[in-house]
Design a protein around this motif. Structure first.
Motif: not given
Ligand code: CMC
Length: 428
Positions: A81-94
């Motif tokens: 993954a890249d950092f922005l995908e991981v940020a989205y995952l952490l914040i919004f759950g998926d």
């Protein structure tokens, strides 16, 4: 197995329910303890045994060396993954769909300009100021420039504040370093990805076009992912507790940055490099410093070793160690500091003191070596940690507000003077 715990205090038994997490971790729910026992409290300095919340963000098993964000293994995320995908995952759950990710990034770009008056605040700091102090102040100042408080019951409002801080924070990070280096303040470019943009803003010279180095982009992306969340650590707990008073997101983040600064937490990456430099300047005798670390009369600790939760190995350190080797060989960097680090690691892993106490290299033992190879000044290392931890702090703050957690307010056992009659000043 019983689903309650029984506590006997002065001959009287009290029953408390057990809470079992999705990974079968067991917690004793003592919410009713004080009421049921007329004021008995628990004491747990450093909260080594205390759960402050239930959370669905990060799972960590310190014995097995497992770290997962929203169920995904850190090894997979760092690799795929890249950092922005991981940020989205952490914040919004998926993990985001392609469209969600494109929109997320576009919204962040729209917010990636800060009020020009922020430059005046930055200007007032001395060049010698530690970048973490500057970053914490500028983040707090964002509250003044964006005074409307977030309506946490509105998904749209929440989303807006998330993209706002993800857009502006990298600018503050880069400007903090540029101030230190005496470089003119700049902006990134909307044509770049999130991490490329960070690098451009940090390293661009006023008279040269900044050329991206994919090795650095990849290394920084990985480092940011590995630092993105770590459940209820010192800075994250700080963000949650400050936010629990309904202080705003930026104010809560600013407090988290201050908590991260300390050398026992995020500041360890700076402390590791300073320690390695000191050992080098002292002739490179690693055995001497191993001895100091074990001497209880000596306050010296081997920075980058040990962890409150990991008592086997730090999975982030494993990934970073490989990345450090790759970056250094790709960039052709030969660094005597790395030899000292490798020597210390080898000795510590075989040393009875370290083995007995389960002290292994942690994430910060290697991250500084990569940052140094990238040309980032030592004092900026913890700022880079903050940039990585930002999505985690946001996710934890958001979860705390959405779950309507009560204000954080621990109790104490008072050990001071009993009542004393007041003495006027002439009688003291
Ligand atoms: N060097 C020498 N001895 C150590 C070290 C070390 N780095 N870390 C722990 N010990 C000893 C400590 O003296 C104690 O010994 P004893 O049982 O004889 O009293 C024992 O190991 C247990 O240590 P502790 O301080 O009770 O453990 P803790 O869980 O409270 O502290 C820690 C964890 C990370 C603060 C600590 O290991 C430390 O200070 N490490 C160096 C700083 C560091 O690298 N911090 C970065 C952590 S990872 C990044 C992050 O997530 O923040």
């Amino acid at each position: 197995m019983s689903d309650t715990a029984i506590l006997e205090i002065k001959g009287e038994k009290h029953e408390f329910p057990l809470i079992v997490g999705t990974e079968n971790e067991i917690g004793i729910d003592i919410k009713t303890l004080r009421g049921a026992t007329l004021g008995v409290t628990t004491i747990d300095p450093g909260y080594k045994n205390t759960g402050s919340c239930q959370s669905g963000i990060t799972f960590l098993d310190g014995e097995k060396g497992i770290l997962r964000y929203r169920g995904y293994a850190i090894e997979d995320l760092a690799d795929k993954a890249d950092f922005l995908e991981v940020a989205y995952l952490l914040i919004f759950g998926d993990l985001p769909s392609k469209d969600q990710l494109i929109k997320f990034h576009a919204d962040i770009k729209t917010e990636s300009v800060v009020d020009d008056d922020v430059k005046k605040i930055l200007d007032a700091f001395p060049k010698s100021a530690h970048p973490m102090g500057v970053l914490s102040s500028l983040t707090s100042a964002l509250t003044a420039f964006n005074p409307t408080s977030v309506n946490v019951d509105s998904e749209e409002d929440m989303y807006k504040s998330v993209v706002k801080i993800l857009g502006k924070f990298p600018v503050l990070v880069a400007w903090t370093m540029r101030k230190k280096k005496g470089l003119p303040l700049n902006y990134g470019s909307n044509s770049l990805n999130y991490v490329e943009n960070v690098l451009k803003m940090m390293f661009e010279k006023p008279n040269e076009e900044y050329v991206q180095n994919p090795i650095l982009v990849n290394a920084l992306d990985k480092l940011l992912i590995l630092h993105a969340d770590h459940e209820q650590n010192c800075s994250t707990s700080t963000v949650r507790i400050v936010g629990s008073s309904h202080a705003g997101l930026f104010a809560s983040l600013s407090a988290g940055i201050s908590a991260l600064w300390g050398p026992l937490h995020g500041g360890a990456n700076q402390a590791v490099l300073e320690m390695l430099e000191a050992i080098k300047d002292d002739g490179g005798d690693t055995k001497k410093y191993m001895g100091k670390a074990k001497d209880k009369q000596d306050p010296f600790r081997l920075m980058g070793f040990g962890h409150r939760v990991y008592k086997n190995f730090d999975p982030r350190a494993k990934i970073i160690k490989v990345a450090a080797d790759e970056v250094l060989s790709d960039l052709g960097v030969e660094d005597p500091i790395l030899d000292i680090a490798k020597g210390l690691e080898k000795e510590a892993l075989q040393d009875e003191y370290f083995v007995k106490r389960k002290l292994y290299p942690n994430v910060d033992f290697y991250s500084g070596i990569i940052y140094r190879a990238m040309g980032i000044p030592t004092e900026m290392f913890t700022v880079m940690f903050a940039l990585g931890r930002l999505p985690g702090w946001i996710a934890q703050w958001r979860e705390m507000r959405l779950r309507k957690e009560p204000i954080g307010r621990p109790r104490q056992i008072y050990t001071g003077e009993n009542y004393r009659a007041f003495k006027t000043i002439d009688k003291r």
